[in-house]
Design an enzyme around this catalytic site. Structure first.
Site, mmCIF file in Angstrom:
data_model
loop_
_atom_site.group_PDB
_atom_site.id
_atom_site.type_symbol
_atom_site.label_atom_id
_atom_site.label_comp_id
_atom_site.label_asym_id
_atom_site.label_seq_id
_atom_site.Cartn_x
_atom_site.Cartn_y
_atom_site.Cartn_z
ATOM 1 N N LYS A 78 0.792 -1.262 -0.159
ATOM 2 C CA LYS A 78 0.007 0.054 0.065
ATOM 3 C C LYS A 78 0.898 1.223 0.055
ATOM 4 C CE LYS A 78 -3.807 2.169 2.704
ATOM 5 N NZ LYS A 78 -4.716 1.690 3.731
ATOM 6 N N SER A 153 -9.752 1.734 3.105
ATOM 7 C CA SER A 153 -8.863 2.539 2.353
ATOM 8 C C SER A 153 -7.739 1.614 1.274
ATOM 9 C CB SER A 153 -8.297 3.593 2.954
ATOM 10 O OG SER A 153 -7.275 2.798 3.982
ATOM 11 N N SER A 177 -9.606 -0.616 7.294
ATOM 12 C CA SER A 177 -9.362 -0.435 5.843
ATOM 13 C C SER A 177 -8.529 -1.738 5.422
ATOM 14 C CB SER A 177 -8.258 0.807 5.744
ATOM 15 O OG SER A 177 -9.084 1.916 5.765
HETATM 16 N N1 GLN Z 1 -13.112 4.274 6.693
HETATM 17 C C1 GLN Z 1 -12.400 4.754 7.910
HETATM 18 C C2 GLN Z 1 -11.891 6.089 7.918
HETATM 19 O O1 GLN Z 1 -12.089 6.638 6.651
HETATM 20 C C3 GLN Z 1 -11.295 3.627 8.280
HETATM 21 C C4 GLN Z 1 -9.974 4.107 7.459
HETATM 22 C C5 GLN Z 1 -8.933 3.273 7.667
HETATM 23 O O2 GLN Z 1 -8.912 2.127 8.360
HETATM 24 N N2 GLN Z 1 -7.610 3.480 7.130
HETATM 25 O O3 GLN Z 1 -11.369 6.740 8.598
#
Ligand code: GLN
Length: 514
Positions: A78, A153, A177
């Site tokens: 990532k 994400s 994410s």
């Molecule tokens: N969807 C959550 C957010 O927008 C979690 C994102 C993540 O785990 N990086 O904060």
């Protein structure tokens, strides 16, 4: 010879050891697959094809010296983990040209094991989002239906594994994410216990919640990758010595395992197809000798609102460093330094990142700190206590990973609250710092459904074992077709600028690189 859609890392390792395939051939199979489908999936921000080809050849040549357990296996990373000599953008225009001078510990450990990096995968900008639509460069598509999102994400990592563009991948999980995109793309994803994997070199979003973890095609692969990235790191004061080594799971039965199903999770708007697959998996746990009981985590409904104070508060502090002076993009022709800061940040950050910085700054401001941040931290303690209480009665907690299957590109993009709800089932584990893993448990309307296990802190081996037994019994073997392209064309939800080589990673308007 190499079926990149199905091959697991365990099988790939055996092929390498048996001399059936070389690392160069294995790596080429993935690079070929990337070349064939990447223009439809957009899983990568940067494919490091030349480096991967060269390094895999070197591993083959020096196999005697490089005979580590992961040597020669290709991986995707990532793009919020810094990699020396390879740009790291966090899918943000503010870092479009940022070249790190060091490497994240988790990645470094894999490089030291002679793993071959295929490239850097797409994400929601700075890991803020649940669909990978917030990327500053491209919208990643779900290989099961190109008209839908891969989740986020870590959507690029999940889509890359699902589409056969990577053998396995690293993601990061702040509120879901890793697990939510794993669920939406039909792969395995795990967030380890907070502190088990070093965060050094993971570009910080919300430091008290962030963890790096694996996205893989099997639970066995998940354990295999995890065991090579865990461990105390003097460069991350929150990292810990793993209390026990990560074992490769072998359980086939769940005799005596007590699994709690929190009633609050099932009340959280789970769509019928997801609920049906989840209930079938629960029945299977019972068949394997486990005992499923309803439990209560009474503060679940407050976890999401508390997260959306704490995460933005930490983000607003962490992202203060992107000011046009030290990293990446700098706005051109500003007359004074304040204007330069303002324009750099105004032009460099996307709308969701700005929203979080504003919410976080407000929540931390002198007059409101106690009312928002202080209170959210107290709620966090209550959420953590709920789990402590429940783990007095049961060994693991189980729930669907995401309340819905993959949703159409654009469906939640204009409604931040609808997007935030994607993580109701995953956020509590981050607030409590607990290990949690998602495995595919079937399809609903042709799209994958994720099943989540959450365990007590440092119970990775128990979580992996249970997931392995359930995975074996479920026998999920479906693979995505990369169909739905017409839908993808008619619902195009954002800039499709990234090329497989990442060359088109666009600079902010009128920008100059600093
Ligand atoms: N969807 C959550 C957010 O927008 C979690 C994102 C993540 O785990 N990086 O904060």
């Amino acid at each position: 010879m190499v079926d990149t859609m199905r091959l697991t890392a365990r099988e790939a390792k055996k092929l390498l050891v048996d001399g059936e395939v070389s690392s160069a051939e294995l790596t080429k199979a993935y690079l070929d697959r990337i070349a064939a489908v990447e223009d439809r999936v957009h899983a990568y921000i940067l494919v490091t094809a030349d480096n991967a080809a060269k390094y895999s050849t070197k591993v083959d040549r020096e196999m005697q010296a490089m005979r580590g357990p992961l040597a020669g296996l290709p991986i995707a990373v990532k793009d919020n983990m810094v990699t020396e000599g390879v740009t790291t953008t966090c899918a943000s225009r503010i870092l479009h040209n940022y070249m790190p001078v060091y490497t994240a510990t988790a990645v470094r450990r894999l490089w030291d094991d002679h793993v071959v990096m295929l490239g850097k995968t797409n994400l929601d900008e700075f890991a803020m989002g649940s669909s990978t639509e917030n990327s500053g460069f491209a919208v990643t598509r779900n290989p099961w239906d190109l008209g839908t999102v891969p989740g986020g994400s870590s959507g690029g990592s999940a889509a890359a594994v699902a589409a056969g563009e990577a053998l396995w991948a690293l993601g990061s999980d702040t509120g879901g994410s890793i697990r939510q995109p794993a669920a939406l793309c039909g792969v395995v994803g795990m967030k380890p216990t907070y502190g088990l994997v070093s965060r050094y070199g993971l570009v910080a979003f919300a430091s008290s919640l962030d963890q790096i973890g694996p996205l893989t095609r099997s639970v066995h692969d998940c354990a295999l990758l995890l065991r090579h990235i865990v461990g105390k790191d003097p460069r991350d004061a929150t990292s810990v010595v793993a209390p026990a080594p990560i074992e490769l799971p072998s359980a086939e039965r769940l005799d005596g395992l007590r699994v709690g199903i929190p009633r609050e999770y099932l009340a959280a708007g789970i769509e019928p197809g997801v609920r049906a697959r989840f209930e079938e998996a629960v029945a299977l746990i019972e068949e394997l000798g486990g005992r499923c009981v309803e439990v209560s985590l009474p503060h679940t409904e407050y976890a999401l609102p508390a997260y959306y104070i704490i995460a933005p508060a930490e983000a607003s502090a962490n992202l203060a460093r992107f000011d046009g002076v030290r990293y990446g993009y700098r706005a051109a022709d500003a007359d004074d330094v304040v204007t330069m800061y303002e324009r750099t940040r105004g032009e460099g950050f996307g709308p969701e990142v700005k929203r979080r910085i504003m919410i976080g700054t407000y929540a931390l401001s002198a007059g409101y700190y106690e009312a928002y941040y202080g209170r959210a931290q107290r709620v966090r303690t209550l959420v953590r206590r709920d789990f402590t209480d429940v783990f007095g009665e049961v060994d693991l907690v189980a729930s669907p990973t995401s309340p819905t299957v993959a949703f159409p590109v654009g469906a939640r993009a204009a409604d931040p609250l609808a997007m935030y709800v994607s993580d109701v089932c995953t956020i509590p584990a981050n607030l409590a710092g607990l290990p949690a893993l998602s495995i595919p448990c079937g399809l609903s309307d042709g799209l994958p459904v994720g099943f989540q296990f959450v365990g007590p802190a440092f119970s990775e081996n128990r979580v992996l074992d249970a997931a392995h037994a359930l995975e074996t019994a479920l026998g999920f073997t479906a693979t995505p077709s990369l169909g739905g392209a017409e839908a993808a064309l008619s619902q195009s939800g954002g800039a499709e600028a990234a090329s497989p080589t990442g060359d088109a990673a666009s600079a902010p308007p009128e920008g100059t690189a600093s």
